[in-house]
Structure formats: C-alpha cells, structure tokens
Design an enzyme around this catalytic site. Structure first.
Site, PDB file in Angstrom:
ATOM      1  N   ALA A 249       0.802  -1.219   0.000  1.00 58.81           N
ATOM      2  CA  ALA A 249       0.000   0.000   0.000  1.00 58.81           C
ATOM      3  C   ALA A 249       0.834   1.267   0.000  1.00 58.81           C
ATOM      4  CB  ALA A 249      -0.936  -0.005   1.200  1.00 58.81           C
TER       5      ALA A 249
ATOM      6  N   THR B  38       0.224   5.333  -1.772  1.00 62.59           N
ATOM      7  CA  THR B  38      -0.222   6.454  -0.933  1.00 62.59           C
ATOM      8  C   THR B  38       0.129   7.802  -1.550  1.00 62.59           C
ATOM      9  OG1 THR B  38       1.783   6.168   0.402  1.00 62.59           O
ATOM     10  CG2 THR B  38      -0.247   5.204   1.246  1.00 62.59           C
TER      11      THR B  38
ATOM     12  N   PHE C 250      -4.971   1.283   3.771  1.00 60.55           N
ATOM     13  CA  PHE C 250      -6.047   0.772   4.611  1.00 60.55           C
ATOM     14  C   PHE C 250      -5.538   0.039   5.837  1.00 60.55           C
ATOM     15  CE2 PHE C 250      -7.909   1.248   0.428  1.00 60.55           C
ATOM     16  CZ  PHE C 250      -9.123   1.842   0.715  1.00 60.55           C
TER      17      PHE C 250
ATOM     18  N   GLN D 271       0.360  -6.275  -3.748  1.00 61.20           N
ATOM     19  CA  GLN D 271      -0.790  -6.443  -2.866  1.00 61.20           C
ATOM     20  C   GLN D 271      -1.893  -5.454  -3.226  1.00 61.20           C
ATOM     21  OE1 GLN D 271       1.868  -6.014   0.744  1.00 61.20           O
ATOM     22  NE2 GLN D 271       0.373  -7.436   1.576  1.00 61.20           N
TER      23      GLN D 271
ATOM     24  N   ASP E 215      -5.416  -1.422  -7.000  1.00 67.57           N
ATOM     25  CA  ASP E 215      -5.803  -0.194  -7.687  1.00 67.57           C
ATOM     26  C   ASP E 215      -5.466  -0.163  -9.169  1.00 67.57           C
ATOM     27  OD1 ASP E 215      -2.941   0.468  -7.731  1.00 67.57           O
ATOM     28  OD2 ASP E 215      -3.210   1.042  -5.630  1.00 67.57           O
TER      29      ASP E 215
ATOM     30  N   HIS F  23      -3.766  -9.787  -4.777  1.00 65.40           N
ATOM     31  CA  HIS F  23      -5.062  -9.696  -4.091  1.00 65.40           C
ATOM     32  C   HIS F  23      -6.189  -9.279  -5.034  1.00 65.40           C
ATOM     33  CE1 HIS F  23      -2.843  -9.177  -0.003  1.00 65.40           C
ATOM     34  NE2 HIS F  23      -3.099 -10.435  -0.272  1.00 65.40           N
TER      35      HIS F  23
ATOM     36  N   CYS G 196     -19.014 -12.813 -12.886  1.00 60.61           N
ATOM     37  CA  CYS G 196     -20.188 -13.560 -12.461  1.00 60.61           C
ATOM     38  C   CYS G 196     -19.738 -14.879 -11.834  1.00 60.61           C
ATOM     39  CB  CYS G 196     -21.103 -13.836 -13.660  1.00 60.61           C
ATOM     40  SG  CYS G 196     -22.519 -14.883 -13.243  1.00 60.61           S
TER      41      CYS G 196
ATOM     42  N   CYS H 166     -25.174  -9.936 -13.671  1.00 59.41           N
ATOM     43  CA  CYS H 166     -24.688 -10.498 -14.930  1.00 59.41           C
ATOM     44  C   CYS H 166     -25.744 -10.342 -16.024  1.00 59.41           C
ATOM     45  CB  CYS H 166     -24.350 -11.975 -14.737  1.00 59.41           C
ATOM     46  SG  CYS H 166     -23.794 -12.808 -16.243  1.00 59.41           S
TER      47      CYS H 166
END
Length: 240
Positions: free
Chosen positions: A21, A25, A32, A101, A104, A119, A127, A147
């Site tokens: 993360a 930043t 988070f 990780q 975004d 992740h 779906c 869907c």
C-alpha cells in the site's frame, strides 16, 4: 547505500518487485492497513468485505464495498514516481515482474509489462455462476451489478476475506528465479504474501525499502527506511 542498490538493480537481468500500500499512498490512495489507515476506523470491515457476506447479502455488500474502496474516485488516481520508477527498470536486457498487494491497477497504468495482482483488482467484476467478466464502468452503472447473461449478482475481482489466493504459486516461482528481489512499501504483515521473501535463493540480492521497520528486515541484504518517493528520486539519479 543508494549507489550500491542502484548498481545491483542496473546489473541484474531479472528483478522481482513486491509492492504494498505504501507505493500507492503518494497517488492519494489511503493505506487501509497502516496504523492511521482506514481499516482501523471500523473493525467490522473485514466482516463486510468477506466472501461470506457477499453471498449472504450482495446488495448491502456492494453498497459498503463501493464506499470503503472509494470506487467512484478510482479513475482519479494516477501512477506516481514509484510506479514510474518500477516501469523504468524494464529494459530489453532486464525482465521485471511486479507482484503487488495493491488492487488499484496503477502498476498497469504506469506501463509495467508483467504484473501479478496478488489480491485481485478493483477494476472489474465476474459472475460467480457463468464466469463472464465485466468492466468497472459496468459495475458503476448499477447500484448492485448483475450479470447480463444469467442475472446473478456480480462478485468483484478483488480478493475478499475468505477467498482462496490463486496467485501464490506463480509469485513464489518469480521470486525463486530472480537475481534481485526488491520489496517496496509493505510492512510484510499479511500472510501468505509475507512468505514470498523467504523463497529468495542465497544468490539473490534482496532489498527492502519501507518508511518504517518491518518484522522481516533481517531477511534483506539492504534495508532503507525512508519515504518511497524520496528514495526513488535518489536512486533515479544513478539511472540518468
């Protein structure tokens, strides 16, 4: 130390970069999981952002999901100097694999060629019934996206709590086959991602850049505790 680290990066033919993360930043995306991050504001978020809750109440799940991850602002975030530096490491003679990780999508926007989103990604949904994929624009067109083929509620492509991690094996392989392992902007607290540095071979040069100490500092040949943007600017001077 910066010159030595830069020399290792420049002389390597294969680099694996692990990012967390802290890399995003500087683009305005909150961390988070940091001590001041958004996850500390509401301890129920892990419950709501779980696969169990998605299947229990998909309508409320999507409402909370879009709010927690600030999906409406996702297109406003742009790659920063760290994303750009990692992209610059690529060359005809140097292969770079990014294992992130982050969900975004900024490494892809920066142009990095080989990105493993450990992740998952906020950029779309799938779906769970017929496995048809949908874009972020489709997701944002409906309060609770479904869907178009079978009518099932869509499940976001980001990894939810309770989901199986499918990228670990390929990530482990990348670490094992790299000459340099560069870890940036992660506290290495989340399992099993934090196990990846353990797979580096003895001959692999290992580098950690994070703004604060981690429990895994002892695993690395070179450790820099400094703001990522500042460090990247210093390292970039040796790539001119």
């Amino acid at each position: 130390m910066y010159e030595t680290v830069a020399l290792h990066l420049k002389s390597s033919e294969s680099i694996t970069v692990l990012t967390g993360a802290g890399v995003s930043t500087a683009s305005g995306i909150p961390d988070f999981r940091s001590s001041e991050g958004l996850w500390t504001e509401d301890h129920d978020r892990e419950f709501y952002m779980s696969a169990d809750y998605f299947f229990h109440d998909p309508e409320d799940f999507w409402k909370k999901y879009k709010a927690i991850f600030r999906i409406k602002l996702l297109d406003h975030y742009k790659p920063n100097v760290t994303h750009q530096f990692i992209k610059r490491l690529e060359s005809p003679n140097r292969e770079v694999t990014v294992i992130t990780q982050n969900v975004d999508g900024l490494h892809g926007l920066a142009g990095s060629t080989n990105v493993i989103e450990y992740h998952g990604s906020l950029k779309g949904a799938t779906c769970p019934n017929c496995l048809e994929s949908y874009s972020l624009s489709h997701v944002m067109s409906f309060e609770t996206p479904t869907c178009g083929s079978c009518g099932e509620y869509l499940k976001p492509d980001v990894l939810l709590f309770g989901d199986m991690i499918t990228a670990h094996e390929i990530s482990e392989k990348a670490v094992r086959h790299s000459e340099v392992l560069l870890v940036m902007g992660t506290s290495l607290l989340v399992t099993p991602f934090n196990m990846l540095p353990h797979y580096a071979k003895d001959k692999t040069t290992t580098i950690l850049i994070n703004n604060e100490p981690t429990p895994s500092d002892h695993l690395f040949d070179y450790v820099i505790h400094e703001d990522l943007s500042t460090t990247v600017e210093k390292l970039s001077e040796f790539f001119m």
